[in-house]
Design an enzyme around this catalytic site. Structure first.
Site, PDB file in Angstrom:
ATOM      1  N   HIS A  59       0.841  -1.192   0.000  1.00 51.08           N
ATOM      2  CA  HIS A  59       0.000   0.000   0.000  1.00 51.08           C
ATOM      3  C   HIS A  59       0.874   1.238   0.000  1.00 51.08           C
ATOM      4  O   HIS A  59       1.721   1.394   0.872  1.00 51.08           O
ATOM      5  CB  HIS A  59      -0.887  -0.025   1.244  1.00 51.08           C
ATOM      6  CG  HIS A  59      -1.988   0.959   1.152  1.00 51.08           C
ATOM      7  ND1 HIS A  59      -1.790   2.298   1.375  1.00 51.08           N
ATOM      8  CD2 HIS A  59      -3.272   0.818   0.818  1.00 51.08           C
ATOM      9  CE1 HIS A  59      -2.930   2.924   1.190  1.00 51.08           C
ATOM     10  NE2 HIS A  59      -3.845   2.057   0.850  1.00 51.08           N
ATOM     11  N   TYR A  94      -8.257  10.313   4.166  1.00 46.55           N
ATOM     12  CA  TYR A  94      -8.466  11.126   5.366  1.00 46.55           C
ATOM     13  C   TYR A  94      -9.431  12.244   5.000  1.00 46.55           C
ATOM     14  O   TYR A  94      -9.096  13.091   4.165  1.00 46.55           O
ATOM     15  CB  TYR A  94      -7.138  11.722   5.846  1.00 46.55           C
ATOM     16  CG  TYR A  94      -6.116  10.678   6.269  1.00 46.55           C
ATOM     17  CD1 TYR A  94      -6.261   9.981   7.469  1.00 46.55           C
ATOM     18  CD2 TYR A  94      -5.008  10.392   5.467  1.00 46.55           C
ATOM     19  CE1 TYR A  94      -5.326   9.031   7.860  1.00 46.55           C
ATOM     20  CE2 TYR A  94      -4.065   9.444   5.861  1.00 46.55           C
ATOM     21  CZ  TYR A  94      -4.242   8.771   7.055  1.00 46.55           C
ATOM     22  OH  TYR A  94      -3.306   7.825   7.438  1.00 46.55           O
ATOM     23  N   PRO A 137      -4.403   6.012  17.320  1.00 48.39           N
ATOM     24  CA  PRO A 137      -4.249   5.325  16.023  1.00 48.39           C
ATOM     25  C   PRO A 137      -4.196   6.283  14.834  1.00 48.39           C
ATOM     26  O   PRO A 137      -4.224   5.842  13.694  1.00 48.39           O
ATOM     27  CB  PRO A 137      -5.484   4.414  15.940  1.00 48.39           C
ATOM     28  CG  PRO A 137      -6.383   4.786  17.033  1.00 48.39           C
ATOM     29  CD  PRO A 137      -5.718   5.792  17.919  1.00 48.39           C
ATOM     30  N   LYS A 196       0.718   3.705  14.279  1.00 43.65           N
ATOM     31  CA  LYS A 196       2.074   3.387  14.753  1.00 43.65           C
ATOM     32  C   LYS A 196       2.099   2.315  15.843  1.00 43.65           C
ATOM     33  O   LYS A 196       3.157   1.736  16.103  1.00 43.65           O
ATOM     34  CB  LYS A 196       2.754   4.645  15.328  1.00 43.65           C
ATOM     35  CG  LYS A 196       2.946   5.773  14.337  1.00 43.65           C
ATOM     36  CD  LYS A 196       3.985   5.448  13.296  1.00 43.65           C
ATOM     37  CE  LYS A 196       4.286   6.627  12.401  1.00 43.65           C
ATOM     38  NZ  LYS A 196       4.880   6.236  11.132  1.00 43.65           N
ATOM     39  N   TYR A 239       5.498   9.025   7.940  1.00 42.16           N
ATOM     40  CA  TYR A 239       4.276   8.213   7.819  1.00 42.16           C
ATOM     41  C   TYR A 239       4.615   6.721   7.777  1.00 42.16           C
ATOM     42  O   TYR A 239       3.970   5.900   8.405  1.00 42.16           O
ATOM     43  CB  TYR A 239       3.564   8.639   6.533  1.00 42.16           C
ATOM     44  CG  TYR A 239       2.164   8.123   6.346  1.00 42.16           C
ATOM     45  CD1 TYR A 239       1.193   8.313   7.323  1.00 42.16           C
ATOM     46  CD2 TYR A 239       1.785   7.478   5.166  1.00 42.16           C
ATOM     47  CE1 TYR A 239      -0.105   7.850   7.132  1.00 42.16           C
ATOM     48  CE2 TYR A 239       0.493   7.033   4.966  1.00 42.16           C
ATOM     49  CZ  TYR A 239      -0.438   7.219   5.950  1.00 42.16           C
ATOM     50  OH  TYR A 239      -1.724   6.778   5.763  1.00 42.16           O
TER      51      TYR A 239
HETATM   52  C1  LIG Z   1      -9.228   0.448  15.985  1.00 46.11           C
HETATM   53  C2  LIG Z   1      -7.724   0.373  16.046  1.00 46.11           C
HETATM   54  C3  LIG Z   1      -6.972   0.446  14.886  1.00 46.11           C
HETATM   55  C4  LIG Z   1      -5.589   0.388  14.916  1.00 46.11           C
HETATM   56  N1  LIG Z   1      -4.879   0.473  13.755  1.00 46.11           N
HETATM   57  C5  LIG Z   1      -3.514   0.384  13.784  1.00 46.11           C
HETATM   58  C6  LIG Z   1      -2.726   0.353  12.558  1.00 46.11           C
HETATM   59  O1  LIG Z   1      -3.242   0.403  11.433  1.00 46.11           O
HETATM   60  N2  LIG Z   1      -1.366   0.242  12.668  1.00 46.11           N
HETATM   61  C7  LIG Z   1      -0.743   0.152  13.904  1.00 46.11           C
HETATM   62  O2  LIG Z   1       0.497   0.058  13.960  1.00 46.11           O
HETATM   63  N3  LIG Z   1      -1.462   0.148  15.079  1.00 46.11           N
HETATM   64  C8  LIG Z   1      -2.823   0.252  15.041  1.00 46.11           C
HETATM   65  N4  LIG Z   1      -3.551   0.183  16.201  1.00 46.11           N
HETATM   66  C9  LIG Z   1      -2.845  -0.013  17.482  1.00 46.11           C
HETATM   67  C10 LIG Z   1      -2.452  -1.482  17.696  1.00 46.11           C
HETATM   68  O3  LIG Z   1      -3.561  -2.332  17.511  1.00 46.11           O
HETATM   69  C11 LIG Z   1      -1.855  -1.676  19.082  1.00 46.11           C
HETATM   70  O4  LIG Z   1      -0.859  -0.694  19.260  1.00 46.11           O
HETATM   71  C12 LIG Z   1      -1.257  -3.077  19.249  1.00 46.11           C
HETATM   72  O5  LIG Z   1      -2.274  -4.032  19.447  1.00 46.11           O
HETATM   73  C13 LIG Z   1      -0.303  -3.116  20.447  1.00 46.11           C
HETATM   74  O6  LIG Z   1       0.176  -4.428  20.613  1.00 46.11           O
HETATM   75  P1  LIG Z   1       0.604  -4.959  22.056  1.00 46.11           P
HETATM   76  O7  LIG Z   1       1.054  -6.353  21.863  1.00 46.11           O
HETATM   77  O8  LIG Z   1       1.519  -3.986  22.690  1.00 46.11           O
HETATM   78  O9  LIG Z   1      -0.740  -4.890  22.940  1.00 46.11           O
HETATM   79  P2  LIG Z   1      -2.130  -5.651  22.734  1.00 46.11           P
HETATM   80  O10 LIG Z   1      -2.372  -5.981  21.301  1.00 46.11           O
HETATM   81  O11 LIG Z   1      -3.143  -4.834  23.458  1.00 46.11           O
HETATM   82  O12 LIG Z   1      -1.907  -7.028  23.492  1.00 46.11           O
HETATM   83  C14 LIG Z   1      -1.842  -7.085  24.908  1.00 46.11           C
HETATM   84  C15 LIG Z   1      -2.342  -8.456  25.347  1.00 46.11           C
HETATM   85  O13 LIG Z   1      -2.177  -8.568  26.762  1.00 46.11           O
HETATM   86  C16 LIG Z   1      -3.309  -9.202  27.306  1.00 46.11           C
HETATM   87  N5  LIG Z   1      -3.422  -8.815  28.731  1.00 46.11           N
HETATM   88  C17 LIG Z   1      -3.773  -7.611  29.232  1.00 46.11           C
HETATM   89  N6  LIG Z   1      -3.751  -7.634  30.577  1.00 46.11           N
HETATM   90  C18 LIG Z   1      -3.374  -8.885  30.936  1.00 46.11           C
HETATM   91  C19 LIG Z   1      -3.180  -9.523  32.196  1.00 46.11           C
HETATM   92  N7  LIG Z   1      -3.356  -8.874  33.359  1.00 46.11           N
HETATM   93  N8  LIG Z   1      -2.798 -10.830  32.196  1.00 46.11           N
HETATM   94  C20 LIG Z   1      -2.602 -11.509  31.023  1.00 46.11           C
HETATM   95  N9  LIG Z   1      -2.787 -10.946  29.799  1.00 46.11           N
HETATM   96  C21 LIG Z   1      -3.164  -9.635  29.763  1.00 46.11           C
HETATM   97  C22 LIG Z   1      -4.474  -8.690  26.463  1.00 46.11           C
HETATM   98  O14 LIG Z   1      -5.589  -9.556  26.501  1.00 46.11           O
HETATM   99  C23 LIG Z   1      -3.832  -8.639  25.063  1.00 46.11           C
HETATM  100  O15 LIG Z   1      -4.037  -9.817  24.319  1.00 46.11           O
HETATM  101  C24 LIG Z   1      -4.942   0.246  16.182  1.00 46.11           C
HETATM  102  C25 LIG Z   1      -5.698   0.152  17.364  1.00 46.11           C
HETATM  103  C26 LIG Z   1      -7.073   0.223  17.295  1.00 46.11           C
HETATM  104  C27 LIG Z   1      -7.875   0.123  18.586  1.00 46.11           C
END
Ligand SMILES: Cc1cc2nc3c(=O)[nH]c(=O)nc-3n(C[C@H](O)[C@H](O)[C@H](O)COP(=O)(O)OP(=O)(O)OC[C@H]3O[C@@H](n4cnc5c(N)ncnc54)[C@H](O)[C@@H]3O)c2cc1C
Length: 396
Positions: free
Chosen positions: A79, A206, A298, A302, A393
Site C-alpha cells: 500500500h 483522510y 491510532p 504506529k 508516515y
Molecule cells: C481500531 C484500532 C486500529 C488500529 N490500527 C492500527 C494500525 O493500522 N497500525 C498500527 O500500527 N497500530 C494500530 N492500532 C494499534 C495497535 O492495535 C496496538 O498498538 C497493538 O495491538 C499493540 O500491541 P501490544 O502487543 O503492545 O498490545 P495488545 O495488542 O493490546 O496485546 C496485549 C495483550 O495482553 C493481554 N493482557 C492484558 N492484561 C493482561 C493480564 N493482566 N494478564 C494476562 N494478559 C493480559 C491482552 O488480553 C492482550 O491480548 C490500532 C488500534 C485500534 C484500537
C-alpha cells in the site's frame, strides 16, 4: 529448586499475547531461550480481535528476518498512497515514491497474531490462554514472579529470570514500574467501524471535514475499516448502518473522487484518542514493550509497529543476558527504545492536529483552523513537505 503444583518456572515470562508478546516469544524461542506467555483471553478471542492493519517496512523486516512473515508475504498487500479530502478539494500522495520510497504492507492484525501463535506453538512454545496476571512481585531480585489466575479460578505463581510486560495499554505491568508519565487526552473520540465492503479505491482516505474527521483504511478485498469522529459520549449502537453510510459519504465527499462503498457494518466500537509516554520503561528485571510502554492514538497507525520493533529490541538485549550473563544492552533498553517512541508520538500528534477540526468558537478556533489549512496546503504543494511526511508516515 522444587516447585509446587501451583508454581511454574521459566527464563522469560511474557505477559500478554498481542503483537509485542508474540514477536518477542517467537524470537526468544528460536534462540532457545525458554519462555512462557500468559494471556488473559481465550485463543479464539485473541485471534478475532480486529485492530491494526498497516505494517511499516521496518516491522515487515523484523518479521521476515525471524521467519515470521509467511502469512503476510502470501496475503498481505502493498500500500503506497493516501488521499486527503476536504471541502477545498482532494490531494493524493503516492508516499511509496516519496522520501525513502517505501510502502506499507496491509495485513490485518488478527491474521498476524494468528500466524504468530501458530508458529510459536509449533516450535514448542508454552502459552497459557485464559490466564490473568493479577500481581507482579520481586522485580528487583533475580527471580521475579507473577501471581496469575487461570480460567478455572486457580491461582498459579510463575517465576522467571526476566519479565516482559507486553500486556497492552490497560495491563498490569506498567503499574509495577516507577516511572514518569507524560500524557494527553486529545478530547477526540472516533467510531471505529468494520464494513463488509471493498474500499473506494486503493488509497487510505483522510476526510478533513468541518463536522469532524472521517477515514477509510483498506484492510482486505472484502472488509474495510472506517473511522468517524463522534461525540465523546456517543453510543455505537445508536449509529445505524444508514446513519454511518450518510455521514461517511458527506465527510468523504470530493468532486470527481469515488464515494465510500456501502455494506453491512460488522463491527462498531469507540476509540478515544489518548497518548502516554512512560520514562523509563524498565525497572529491575521487568521490561515494558508495545502499548504497555506507550499508548499512542491510532491517527498515524504506529502502535502495532512500535510493538513489533520494540519486541525485537528487547529480544536482542535479553539473548546475551540469558546466554552469557551480559546485561549491558538490557540496562540501556529504555534509553534505546524511547527516542523511537517519542518520534512516533510526535508524528501522531501532528496527524491529530491535521485531521480534526479545532474545537470551539471564536478567533482562537478560527486561527487554528487557518493553521490546519496551511498544513494541508503544504502537503498539496510543497515537495519537501511531502518527502518529510512520507518518511514519518512509513518510518518507525
Ligand atoms: C481500531 C484500532 C486500529 C488500529 N490500527 C492500527 C494500525 O493500522 N497500525 C498500527 O500500527 N497500530 C494500530 N492500532 C494499534 C495497535 O492495535 C496496538 O498498538 C497493538 O495491538 C499493540 O500491541 P501490544 O502487543 O503492545 O498490545 P495488545 O495488542 O493490546 O496485546 C496485549 C495483550 O495482553 C493481554 N493482557 C492484558 N492484561 C493482561 C493480564 N493482566 N494478564 C494476562 N494478559 C493480559 C491482552 O488480553 C492482550 O491480548 C490500532 C488500534 C485500534 C484500537
Amino acid at each position: 529448586m522444587r516447585l509446587g503444583a501451583d508454581e511454574q518456572d521459566s527464563v522469560v515470562l511474557i505477559l500478554g499475547a498481542g503483537p509485542a508478546g508474540l514477536v518477542l516469544a517467537n524470537i526468544l524461542r528460536a534462540a532457545n531461550v525458554p519462555t512462557v506467555v500468559l494471556e488473559r483471553r481465550t485463543r479464539e478471542q485473541v485471534r478475532q480481535r480486529a485492530r491494526a492493519g498497516f505494517l511499516a517496512p521496518d516491522s515487515v523486516a523484523v518479521l521476515r528476518e525471524h521467519g515470521l512473515a509467511a502469512g503476510l508475504d502470501a496475503r498481505g498487500r502493498t500500500h503506497d498512497r493516501c488521499e486527503f479530502r476536504s471541502p477545498a478539494g482532494s490531494v493524493e500522495l503516492r508516499y511509496g515514491e516519496l522520501g525513502a520510497g517505501q510502502p506499507h504492507t496491509v495485513y490485518p492484525q488478527q491474521d498476524l497474531v494468528t500466524d504468530l501463535i501458530a508458529e510459536y506453538l509449533a516450535g514448542g512454545g508454552v502459552l497459557h490462554f485464559g490466564t490473568t496476571v493479577e500481581r507482579i512481585e520481586d522485580i528487583h531480585t533475580d527471580r521475579p514472579a507473577v501471581l496469575a489466575r487461570d480460567a478455572a479460578g486457580a491461582e498459579i505463581r510463575f517465576t522467571g529470570h526476566y519479565l516482559a510486560g507486553c500486556d497492552g495499554a490497560r495491563g498490569i505491568s506498567r503499574t509495577a514500574v516507577p516511572t514518569t508519565i507524560a500524557a494527553s487526552d486529545h478530547g477526540i473520540t472516533w467510531l471505529a467501524l468494520l464494513m463488509q465492503a471493498p474500499p473506494a479505491g486503493e488509497a487510505v482516505i483522510y476526510g478533513v471535514h468541518p463536522d469532524g474527521f472521517a477515514g477509510q483504511m483498506p484492510r482486505t478485498a472484502e472488509v474495510t475499516r472506517y473511522y468517524l469522529q463522534c461525540d465523546p459520549g456517543a453510543r455505537p449502537r445508536e449509529w445505524s448502518d444508514w446513519r454511518i453510510w450518510d455521514e461517511l459519504a458527506r465527510r468523504l465527499d470530493a468532486p470527481g473522487r469515488p464515494a465510500p462503498a456501502t455494506g453491512p457494518i460488522i463491527e462498531r466500537g469507540l476509540v478515544r484518542l489518548r497518548s502516554r509516554i512512560l520514562d523509563p520503561i524498565q525497572a529491575g528485571r521487568l521490561f515494558l514493550v508495545g502499548d504497555a510502554a506507550t499508548s499512542i492514538s491510532p491517527s498515524a497507525a504506529k502502535g502495532a509497529n512500535l510493538a513489533i520493533v520494540g519486541a525485537q529490541l528487547l529480544a536482542e538485549a535479553l539473548i546475551p543476558a540469558v546466554r552469557y550473563g551480559k546485561g549491558d544492552a538490557l540496562q540501556r533498553y529504555s534509553e534505546q527504545a524511547l527516542p523511537r517512541i517519542r518520534r512516533a508520538q510526535e508524528f501522531s500528534h501532528w496527524m491529530i492536529d491535521l485531521l480534526h477540526p479545532p474545537a470551539g468558537y471564536g478567533p482562537e478556533t478560527a486561527y487554528r483552523r487557518e493553521l490546519q489549512r496551511a498544513r494541508l496546503h503544504n502537503l498539496a504543494t510543497s515537495r519537501s513537505h511531502q518527502h518529510v511526511f512520507a518518511d514519518n508516515y512509513v518510518g518507525i
